[in-house]
Design a protein around this motif. Structure first.
Motif, PDB file in Angstrom:
ATOM      1  N   ILE A 199       6.584  24.696  -3.122  1.00  0.00           N
ATOM      2  CA  ILE A 199       7.673  25.514  -2.578  1.00  0.00           C
ATOM      3  C   ILE A 199       9.013  24.846  -2.854  1.00  0.00           C
ATOM      4  O   ILE A 199       9.093  23.626  -3.050  1.00  0.00           O
ATOM      5  CB  ILE A 199       7.524  25.754  -1.051  1.00  0.00           C
ATOM      6  N   ASP A 200      10.061  25.674  -2.896  1.00  0.00           N
ATOM      7  CA  ASP A 200      11.427  25.156  -3.031  1.00  0.00           C
ATOM      8  C   ASP A 200      12.358  26.230  -2.483  1.00  0.00           C
ATOM      9  O   ASP A 200      11.943  27.387  -2.291  1.00  0.00           O
ATOM     10  CB  ASP A 200      11.748  24.821  -4.494  1.00  0.00           C
ATOM     11  N   ASN A 201      13.578  25.870  -2.223  1.00  0.00           N
ATOM     12  CA  ASN A 201      14.519  26.846  -1.662  1.00  0.00           C
ATOM     13  C   ASN A 201      15.943  26.325  -1.724  1.00  0.00           C
ATOM     14  O   ASN A 201      16.180  25.147  -1.980  1.00  0.00           O
ATOM     15  CB  ASN A 201      14.149  27.138  -0.197  1.00  0.00           C
ATOM     16  N   PHE A 202      16.879  27.233  -1.477  1.00  0.00           N
ATOM     17  CA  PHE A 202      18.259  26.819  -1.205  1.00  0.00           C
ATOM     18  C   PHE A 202      18.877  27.787  -0.201  1.00  0.00           C
ATOM     19  O   PHE A 202      18.484  28.955  -0.116  1.00  0.00           O
ATOM     20  CB  PHE A 202      19.096  26.738  -2.494  1.00  0.00           C
ATOM     21  N   SER A 203      19.836  27.265   0.549  1.00  0.00           N
ATOM     22  CA  SER A 203      20.550  28.093   1.518  1.00  0.00           C
ATOM     23  C   SER A 203      21.906  28.436   0.946  1.00  0.00           C
ATOM     24  O   SER A 203      22.470  27.682   0.141  1.00  0.00           O
ATOM     25  CB  SER A 203      20.736  27.325   2.824  1.00  0.00           C
ATOM     26  N   TYR A 204      22.432  29.568   1.357  1.00  0.00           N
ATOM     27  CA  TYR A 204      23.773  29.948   0.925  1.00  0.00           C
ATOM     28  C   TYR A 204      24.524  30.467   2.143  1.00  0.00           C
ATOM     29  O   TYR A 204      24.066  31.378   2.830  1.00  0.00           O
ATOM     30  CB  TYR A 204      23.693  31.033  -0.160  1.00  0.00           C
ATOM     31  N   LEU A 244       8.930  21.545 -12.992  1.00  0.00           N
ATOM     32  CA  LEU A 244      10.404  21.520 -12.986  1.00  0.00           C
ATOM     33  C   LEU A 244      11.013  22.911 -13.005  1.00  0.00           C
ATOM     34  O   LEU A 244      12.198  23.090 -12.716  1.00  0.00           O
ATOM     35  CB  LEU A 244      10.919  20.721 -14.191  1.00  0.00           C
ATOM     36  N   CYS A 245      10.191  23.924 -13.351  1.00  0.00           N
ATOM     37  CA  CYS A 245      10.733  25.292 -13.384  1.00  0.00           C
ATOM     38  C   CYS A 245      11.194  25.730 -11.988  1.00  0.00           C
ATOM     39  O   CYS A 245      12.098  26.566 -11.884  1.00  0.00           O
ATOM     40  CB  CYS A 245       9.738  26.278 -13.990  1.00  0.00           C
ATOM     41  N   GLY A 279      14.790  16.475 -10.376  1.00  0.00           N
ATOM     42  CA  GLY A 279      15.049  17.686  -9.598  1.00  0.00           C
ATOM     43  C   GLY A 279      13.862  18.223  -8.818  1.00  0.00           C
ATOM     44  O   GLY A 279      14.045  19.021  -7.899  1.00  0.00           O
ATOM     45  N   LEU A 280      12.646  17.806  -9.138  1.00  0.00           N
ATOM     46  CA  LEU A 280      11.478  18.308  -8.394  1.00  0.00           C
ATOM     47  C   LEU A 280      11.564  17.849  -6.932  1.00  0.00           C
ATOM     48  O   LEU A 280      11.763  16.660  -6.667  1.00  0.00           O
ATOM     49  CB  LEU A 280      10.183  17.779  -9.032  1.00  0.00           C
ATOM     50  N   ALA A 281      11.424  18.803  -6.014  1.00  0.00           N
ATOM     51  CA  ALA A 281      11.453  18.440  -4.601  1.00  0.00           C
ATOM     52  C   ALA A 281      10.259  17.544  -4.289  1.00  0.00           C
ATOM     53  O   ALA A 281       9.133  17.847  -4.677  1.00  0.00           O
ATOM     54  CB  ALA A 281      11.414  19.701  -3.740  1.00  0.00           C
ATOM     55  N   LYS A 282      10.503  16.440  -3.591  1.00  0.00           N
ATOM     56  CA  LYS A 282       9.401  15.525  -3.264  1.00  0.00           C
ATOM     57  C   LYS A 282       8.436  16.211  -2.301  1.00  0.00           C
ATOM     58  O   LYS A 282       8.859  16.911  -1.376  1.00  0.00           O
ATOM     59  CB  LYS A 282       9.960  14.259  -2.625  1.00  0.00           C
ATOM     60  N   SER A 283       7.147  16.023  -2.567  1.00  0.00           N
ATOM     61  CA  SER A 283       6.121  16.639  -1.731  1.00  0.00           C
ATOM     62  C   SER A 283       4.842  15.824  -1.855  1.00  0.00           C
ATOM     63  O   SER A 283       4.524  15.318  -2.940  1.00  0.00           O
ATOM     64  CB  SER A 283       5.864  18.072  -2.215  1.00  0.00           C
ATOM     65  N   PRO A 324      18.488  17.412   4.683  1.00  0.00           N
ATOM     66  CA  PRO A 324      18.484  17.978   3.323  1.00  0.00           C
ATOM     67  C   PRO A 324      17.233  17.642   2.510  1.00  0.00           C
ATOM     68  O   PRO A 324      16.556  16.644   2.774  1.00  0.00           O
ATOM     69  CB  PRO A 324      19.716  17.343   2.664  1.00  0.00           C
ATOM     70  N   ILE A 325      16.959  18.470   1.499  1.00  0.00           N
ATOM     71  CA  ILE A 325      15.811  18.263   0.612  1.00  0.00           C
ATOM     72  C   ILE A 325      16.039  17.013  -0.240  1.00  0.00           C
ATOM     73  O   ILE A 325      17.090  16.868  -0.861  1.00  0.00           O
ATOM     74  CB  ILE A 325      15.622  19.468  -0.338  1.00  0.00           C
ATOM     75  N   VAL A 326      15.053  16.128  -0.270  1.00  0.00           N
ATOM     76  CA  VAL A 326      15.103  14.956  -1.148  1.00  0.00           C
ATOM     77  C   VAL A 326      14.314  15.286  -2.410  1.00  0.00           C
ATOM     78  O   VAL A 326      13.183  15.785  -2.328  1.00  0.00           O
ATOM     79  CB  VAL A 326      14.529  13.701  -0.452  1.00  0.00           C
ATOM     80  N   ARG A 327      14.925  15.021  -3.573  1.00  0.00           N
ATOM     81  CA  ARG A 327      14.316  15.397  -4.855  1.00  0.00           C
ATOM     82  C   ARG A 327      14.038  14.168  -5.720  1.00  0.00           C
ATOM     83  O   ARG A 327      14.667  13.129  -5.542  1.00  0.00           O
ATOM     84  CB  ARG A 327      15.257  16.342  -5.624  1.00  0.00           C
ATOM     85  N   GLU A 328      13.121  14.329  -6.655  1.00  0.00           N
ATOM     86  CA  GLU A 328      12.927  13.312  -7.693  1.00  0.00           C
ATOM     87  C   GLU A 328      14.173  13.321  -8.583  1.00  0.00           C
ATOM     88  O   GLU A 328      14.973  14.269  -8.547  1.00  0.00           O
ATOM     89  CB  GLU A 328      11.701  13.652  -8.557  1.00  0.00           C
ATOM     90  N   ALA A 329      14.323  12.285  -9.422  1.00  0.00           N
ATOM     91  CA  ALA A 329      15.507  12.188 -10.281  1.00  0.00           C
ATOM     92  C   ALA A 329      15.663  13.427 -11.167  1.00  0.00           C
ATOM     93  O   ALA A 329      16.777  13.858 -11.463  1.00  0.00           O
ATOM     94  CB  ALA A 329      15.415  10.936 -11.140  1.00  0.00           C
TER      95      ALA A 329
END
Ligand code: AMP
Length: 281
Positions: free
Chosen positions: A272-277, A199-200, A180-184, A173-178
């Motif tokens: 980049i960012d994403n989500f699966s459904y 953050l957008c 919400g920004l995806a770590k990169s 899974p994606i690990v995020r900053e507190a």
């Protein structure tokens, strides 16, 4: 923990471990490691007798005007992190060791046409080539990839199936900053103002998830996400798209498992960012 820089010394170590009947896990990275990478290495540690991390900024996956030269590097910090998690080997080659006048490359069509493949046309050829080479060098039982790079994960799974690599691919899974920004590793390019603007992407993910859960069709979901990004003056959309989770082809209706993915420029930095459904039939 051992550090190798050549293919031959890496193979020698792998041969010894294989002789002892030990299982091997591989985590391919470009270094400048953060908690996202650490989560892959930890999972690899739990599931394998021996953990190999590759740290290699792969030149063939960067386009001519991309950030190959500027890509952040700190091998001292990377090796300390790997050691603290209990990695057994870091493979840290120079580009010349990996590409000695190479003429053979691995290409994947269809899945690499959309999303990041559209704006980075040679990217996935470079990714598939280096990952195939790492698989041949390390011969792992299991290999670990982040859902942060969801198209890459889908492509690697397809490559493994199509080229008959006997390797289990594990998505993490994606690990995020507190906030919400995806770590990169590329987040280090952002100044203070851009960091806030970034953050957008997460806000757009949340808006997209809400629209999909409410039963909206792709166009409405995308519009909801675009509006979030467009409200941020420092942000410029590269793409936002909803694709079939397996084929990476755009879908109009969310009637199967899909990936919703985006690339957005914050100033000069492309994130980049994403989500699966999952429809869950
Ligand atoms: P990179 O060093 O950016 O090539 O990434 C190496 C691996 O770490 C890839 O499989 C990425 O998907 C994964 N990764 C990078 N960032 C994250 C994150 N925030 N959460 C989970 N996995 C990540």
């Amino acid at each position: 923990m051992k550090v190798t820089t050549t293919i031959s010394e890496t193979r020698e170590q792998i041969r010894e471990w294989k002789k002892e009947g030990l299982t091997i896990g591989l985590v391919p990275t470009m270094g400048y490691l953060h908690e996202g990478h650490a989560s892959l290495i930890e999972k690899c540690r739990q599931e394998n007798d021996r953990v190999v991390v590759s740290v290699f900024v792969n030149p063939t996956q960067f386009g001519p005007n991309e950030d190959l030269e500027d890509y952040p590097r700190d091998f001292g910090r990377d090796s300390a992190l790997c050691e603290s998690i209990g990695a057994d080997l870091i493979f840290h080659p120079e580009p010349e060791e990996m590409y000695d006048h190479a003429c053979a490359f691995v290409n994947i069509h269809t899945l690499s046409e959309n999303l990041c493949g559209k704006t980075r046309p040679i990217h996935f050829k470079g990714v598939c080539t280096v990952v195939a080479k790492l698989f041949n060098i390390v011969q792992p039982d299991n290999a670990y990839f982040g859902q942060k790079d969801a198209q890459q994960l889908a492509i690697i799974k397809k490559m493994v199936k199509d080229l008959n690599f006997d390797i289990r691919i594990v998505g993490c899974p994606i690990v995020r900053e507190a906030d919400g920004l995806a770590k990169s590793s590329r987040n280090t390019y952002l100044n203070e103002e851009e960091r806030k603007a970034a953050l957008c992407l997460h806000r757009a993910v949340l808006a997209g998830q809400e629209a999909i859960s409410a039963g909206c069709e792709s166009a409405q979901v995308l519009r909801a996400m675009e509006q979030v990004i467009e409200a941020e003056p420092l942000a410029k959309i590269d793409y936002i798209s909803i694709v079939d989770a397996l084929t990476m082809q755009p879908v109009e209706k969310v009637d199967r498992d899909v990936l919703t993915a985006m690339a957005v420029y914050i100033g000069k930095t492309r994130l980049i960012d994403n989500f699966s459904y999952e429809v869950g039939i």
